[in-house]
Design an enzyme around this catalytic site. Structure first.
Site, PDB file in Angstrom:
ATOM      1  N   ARG A 175       0.680  -1.214   0.022  1.00  0.00           N
ATOM      2  CA  ARG A 175      -0.035  -0.110   0.108  1.00  0.00           C
ATOM      3  C   ARG A 175       0.948   1.497   0.083  1.00  0.00           C
ATOM      4  O   ARG A 175       0.615   2.111  -0.846  1.00  0.00           O
ATOM      5  CB  ARG A 175      -1.081   0.015   1.203  1.00  0.00           C
ATOM      6  N   CYS A 231      -1.066   6.345   8.946  1.00  0.00           N
ATOM      7  CA  CYS A 231      -1.603   4.933   8.291  1.00  0.00           C
ATOM      8  C   CYS A 231      -2.474   5.191   7.284  1.00  0.00           C
ATOM      9  O   CYS A 231      -2.535   6.355   6.639  1.00  0.00           O
ATOM     10  CB  CYS A 231      -2.025   4.015   9.291  1.00  0.00           C
TER      11      CYS A 231
END
Length: 281
Positions: A175, A231
């Site tokens: 990611r 995040c």
């Protein structure tokens, strides 16, 4: 800072307060269901999306509630700033760490994350119940610690000025690199960020206070450096923040809105190339 705590061999303390932070990102109703099915005696349940986030506002996928909402949460939970508070989830998950950070933000001074999840706590002999406790409302007034919170403007300044402060992305490497993005409409990471997958801190369902993941983290970031962690939505960065504090890092901030907030207006830069200091194993 003593953040994580094993409850094995801990003496019972009737004054100790418990917070059950169990939740499932795949099934948002699961946390309340398992709490009602059984919880540590006297525990209050804090739900990630009902209590620890304001899902009706902007600022990423799990926006932080405002001061008034958090004050109400603290007061209806019957907690005071100097109470001993133990928070648990299922073990090795980010939800207890999110609740812990929210209490740090409010100025609570004696809060710990249980290394054992609910089942482990029961195995250690902690009393459990299915009855929902009734809490005497407190009159606590939070002492807000704004120094541990980073806003979009703070991170933008960090990026624009090419600050020496470390920006640490807690998501999985694919990611971070933009190779796979299952949740956000734009893949990649905030420019200048390094990558440390928070899951490296977990082994066999518990956070490791020592181990290869910790060694890797300490090689990436020096103790005297300032660090901002993020995040996807501010949830899985919380255990990374907590572990940095556990290991003695003094200057750590959480970008609560995180990557989902960064890309929300589509006007800020994103990188997809791999940082040479990528810390993912």
């Amino acid at each position: 800072m003593d953040v994580f705590k094993s409850m094995v061999n801990e003496q019972a303390n009737e004054q100790r307060k418990w917070i059950d932070a169990r939740f499932s990102l795949q099934d948002p109703l699961a946390g309340e269901f398992v709490y009602r099915s059984g919880h540590i005696k006297g525990a209050v349940h804090w739900d990630l999306e009902k209590d620890l986030s304001d899902m009706q506002t902007s600022g990423g996928r799990h926006p932080l509630p405002d001061h008034d909402a958090l004050t109400e949460l603290y007061q209806r939970s019957g907690i005071e700033l100097d109470d001993e508070i133990i928070i648990y989830d299922n073990g090795g998950e980010p939800f207890a760490a999110r609740a812990w950070w929210v209490l740090q933000y409010g100025g609570f001074t004696n809060v710990h994350i249980s290394l054992e999840g609910y089942e482990g706590l029961v195995e250690t002999g902690e009393a459990f119940e299915t009855e929902i406790p009734v809490f005497e409302r407190s009159s606590v007034r939070p002492q807000w610690n704004e120094s541990i919170l980073a806003l979009k403007e703070d991170v933008r300044q960090l990026v624009d000025e090419k600050s020496e402060e470390v920006l640490l992305d807690a998501r999985a490497g694919e990611r971070y690199r933009g190779e796979h993005e299952p949740l956000d409409p734009i893949a990649g990471h905030i420019p200048s960020a390094q990558n440390f997958d928070w899951a490296q801190l977990v082994k066999e369902g518990m956070f490791e206070i020592a181990g290869e993941g910790i060694c890797q983290l300490e090689r990436m970031v020096k103790k005297d450096q300032s660090v901002t962690v993020y995040c996807g939505s501010g949830v899985t960065a919380a255990p990374l923040y907590a572990m940095l504090k556990e290991k003695g890092y003094s200057h750590v901030r959480l970008y609560a809105g995180s990557y989902s907030d960064w890309i929300s207006e589509g006007d800020l830069p994103v990188e997809t190339s791999t940082n040479e200091q990528d810390g993912a194993l």
